[in-house]
Motif scaffolding. Structure first.
Motif, short mmCIF file in Angstrom:
data_model
loop_
_atom_site.label_atom_id
_atom_site.label_comp_id
_atom_site.label_asym_id
_atom_site.label_seq_id
_atom_site.Cartn_x
_atom_site.Cartn_y
_atom_site.Cartn_z
N UNK A 222 123.19 40.86 7.34
CA UNK A 222 123.97 42.08 7.76
C UNK A 222 124.61 42.73 6.48
N UNK A 223 123.38 43.87 5.77
CA UNK A 223 123.44 44.48 4.99
C UNK A 223 123.47 46.10 5.19
N UNK A 243 136.56 53.98 11.11
CA UNK A 243 136.09 52.94 12.17
C UNK A 243 135.00 52.24 11.10
N UNK A 244 135.06 52.51 10.02
CA UNK A 244 133.87 51.77 8.96
C UNK A 244 135.13 50.26 8.58
N UNK A 245 133.61 48.71 9.02
CA UNK A 245 134.87 47.60 8.82
C UNK A 245 134.87 48.03 6.93
N UNK A 246 136.12 47.27 6.29
CA UNK A 246 136.97 47.40 5.36
C UNK A 246 136.02 45.68 4.72
N UNK A 247 135.68 46.44 3.80
CA UNK A 247 135.13 45.29 2.91
C UNK A 247 135.67 44.96 1.34
N UNK A 248 135.81 43.88 0.85
CA UNK A 248 136.15 43.50 -1.15
C UNK A 248 134.85 44.56 -1.49
N UNK A 249 135.55 45.41 -2.97
CA UNK A 249 134.63 45.91 -3.35
C UNK A 249 133.15 44.90 -3.82
N UNK A 250 133.73 43.78 -3.98
CA UNK A 250 131.88 43.35 -4.76
C UNK A 250 131.47 42.96 -3.85
N UNK A 251 131.29 43.10 -2.38
CA UNK A 251 130.40 42.64 -1.69
C UNK A 251 130.11 44.13 -1.09
N UNK A 252 130.92 44.90 -0.38
CA UNK A 252 129.42 46.35 -1.15
C UNK A 252 129.18 45.98 -2.29
N UNK A 253 128.80 46.53 -3.22
CA UNK A 253 127.95 46.36 -4.22
C UNK A 253 126.39 45.53 -4.17
N UNK A 254 127.28 44.59 -3.60
CA UNK A 254 126.33 43.16 -3.44
C UNK A 254 125.52 43.52 -2.39
N UNK A 255 125.96 44.39 -1.32
CA UNK A 255 124.78 44.94 -0.10
C UNK A 255 124.57 46.09 -0.54
N UNK A 256 124.81 46.55 -1.16
CA UNK A 256 123.98 48.53 -1.92
C UNK A 256 122.89 47.38 -2.73
N UNK A 257 122.80 46.86 -3.37
CA UNK A 257 121.93 45.97 -4.16
C UNK A 257 120.48 45.13 -3.32
N UNK A 258 120.70 44.54 -2.44
CA UNK A 258 119.75 44.36 -1.80
C UNK A 258 119.52 45.01 -0.58
N UNK A 259 119.72 45.82 -0.33
CA UNK A 259 119.53 46.65 0.52
C UNK A 259 118.42 47.73 -0.46
N UNK A 260 118.57 47.95 -1.57
CA UNK A 260 117.39 49.04 -2.72
C UNK A 260 116.32 47.60 -2.68
#
Length: 432
Positions: A222-223, A243-260
């Protein structure tokens, strides 16, 4: 490196050495994750504020844009003309440049906005939004050029986004964070009260270039959603909540790295020994598929959607992807919260071997765990790879007041094994 915490969330006291591979053991709800999240927050704040001038410029631009958008929205909502009266028909105000140059004209402009908002028949809530933005811009004007002031602002924002504004231990007057090198010559000290930073000293040296915190490899499928999510301190000044979901800072950071990983040259052109080793364990690899424009699992020339891939494979997959985009190296620390989750004991052992091997190559790693299998594997491979002097073990011991003390058990691992294996020992002889 050394991280010291006092009265932070569940942790009463902790003094953790980052000396190669660091293991934090303990039961559920003992504060293990807090250590990793705090280390993540500190390093992120230090790296983000390394270029203070750029950080200040970005923050000022963000606040000014928010102020400008809110004035436009309020003019439409209340049929006023505050934005037009003060800024005319220009598409963007020059107030950001005035603030950066510390021009006195900025006080006149912000004062006119405050006066106009006070006179207009606008809801108190909406007036507060604008007044708070004005106050923050004035603070930025005073703090621009001050490293500690910018670091304080950056760290406060990250702590808010990472801990959802709940950092300090309940019923405590003062919490402290200290991050330093082994000699203590380069030290960052932070004092907090009621979840707010009251003082920041030092932090001129940046110890790492980046940090990645893996909470769960299951985020892999679900990245796209997580990388576009918002953190606790994002968009909070917007008139109409996102309306975007709320997540912790590290989760968004992790997802952005995987997306890259989708756009990484390394992904398609380079296969180093570490990645080949990871792929040999699972028998396949993750790769970006140009036809479907998705990350897929490839095994025996067959392609599988990530959602249909076993959880254990995802654990090794995130390591493959993070190595592929160079998000893990000797200047980029890896933090992994309970990596044994979703893994059969056999693969727990293989993952432990992989992590010890990475640490032996100079990559700083911190893991939390409640698995005696996994910790024993760390111990075994550390000894086998002659890394035992660079592996430190800590365990969270609960106190009567509900907090935990992180004690160093590097020289007495049996206490860790006894505590973690005790539930199994209490039932193992049933029926015999």
């Amino acid at each position: 490196m050394r991280l010291s915490l006092s009265d932070i969330n569940k942790i009463g006291k902790a003094e953790i050495k980052i000396n190669g591979l660091t293991v934090i053991a303990g039961t559920n709800d003992s504060g293990k994750s807090t250590v990793g999240k705090m280390l993540f927050s500190i390093i992120k704040a230090l790296t983000n504020s390394k270029d203070s001038s750029k950080s200040i410029d970005d923050t000022i631009n963000t606040k000014v844009k928010a102020l400008y958008r809110n004035l436009i929205a309020f003019d439409r909502l209340y049929h006023t003309s505050i934005k037009k009266d003060i800024f005319g028909r220009t598409l963007s105000p020059n107030i950001a440049k005035l603030i950066k140059s510390q021009d006195k004209e900025v006080f006149e402009i912000l004062g006119r906005i405050s006066a106009a908002m006070e006179e207009a028949e606008i809801k108190p809530l909406h007036k507060a939004v604008v007044n708070n933005l004005i106050s923050e811009l004035l603070d930025l004007m005073r703090e621009s050029g001050t490293h500690e002031g910018m670091l304080k602002r950056e760290l406060q924002a990250i702590l808010k986004a990472e801990f959802m504004n709940s950092v300090c231990t309940y019923d405590t007057d003062r919490s402290t964070i200290v991050f330093s090198d082994e000699s203590g010559n380069k030290e960052l000290s932070v004092h907090l009260s009621d979840n707010n930073i009251t003082e920041v000293k030092g932090g001129d040296g940046c110890f790492f270039d980046d940090v990645t915190l893996i909470e769960s490899p299951l985020y892999l499928h679900i990245i796209d959603v997580l990388s576009s999510a918002r953190t606790f301190n994002e968009d909070e000044r917007e008139v109409f909540a996102s309306l975007r979901p709320l997540v912790n800072y590290h989760i968004k950071d992790f997802a952005k790295k995987l997306e890259s990983f989708k756009y990484s040259i390394v992904n398609s052109q380079i296969h180093n020994d570490d990645i080949e080793n990871i792929n040999s364990i699972t028998g396949g690899c993750f790769s970006f598929d140009e036809d479907s424009k998705n990350i897929l699992w490839i095994k025996d020339n067959k392609k599988f959607q990530v959602v249909n891939v076993a959880s254990g494979i995802k654990s090794f997959g995130v390591m493959q992807m993070l190595k592929g985009i160079d998000s893990i190296n000797e200047r980029k620390i890896l933090i992994w919260d309970e990596p044994e989750n979703h893994l059969h004991p056999e693969w727990q052992i293989k993952l432990a071997a992989l992590l010890v091997e990475q640490a032996s190559k100079g990559i700083p790693i911190l893991v939390t765990s409640h698995s005696p299998y996994f910790i024993q594997a760390i111990r075994y491979f550390s000894n086998k790879m002659k890394m035992e002097k660079f592996v430190n073990y800590y365990m969270a011991d609960e106190q009567e007041n509900g907090t935990c003390i992180m004690n160093d058990y590097t020289e007495d691992l049996n206490k860790i094994f006894f505590k973690l294996a005790q539930p199994m020992n209490s039932i193992i002889n049933i029926g015999l």
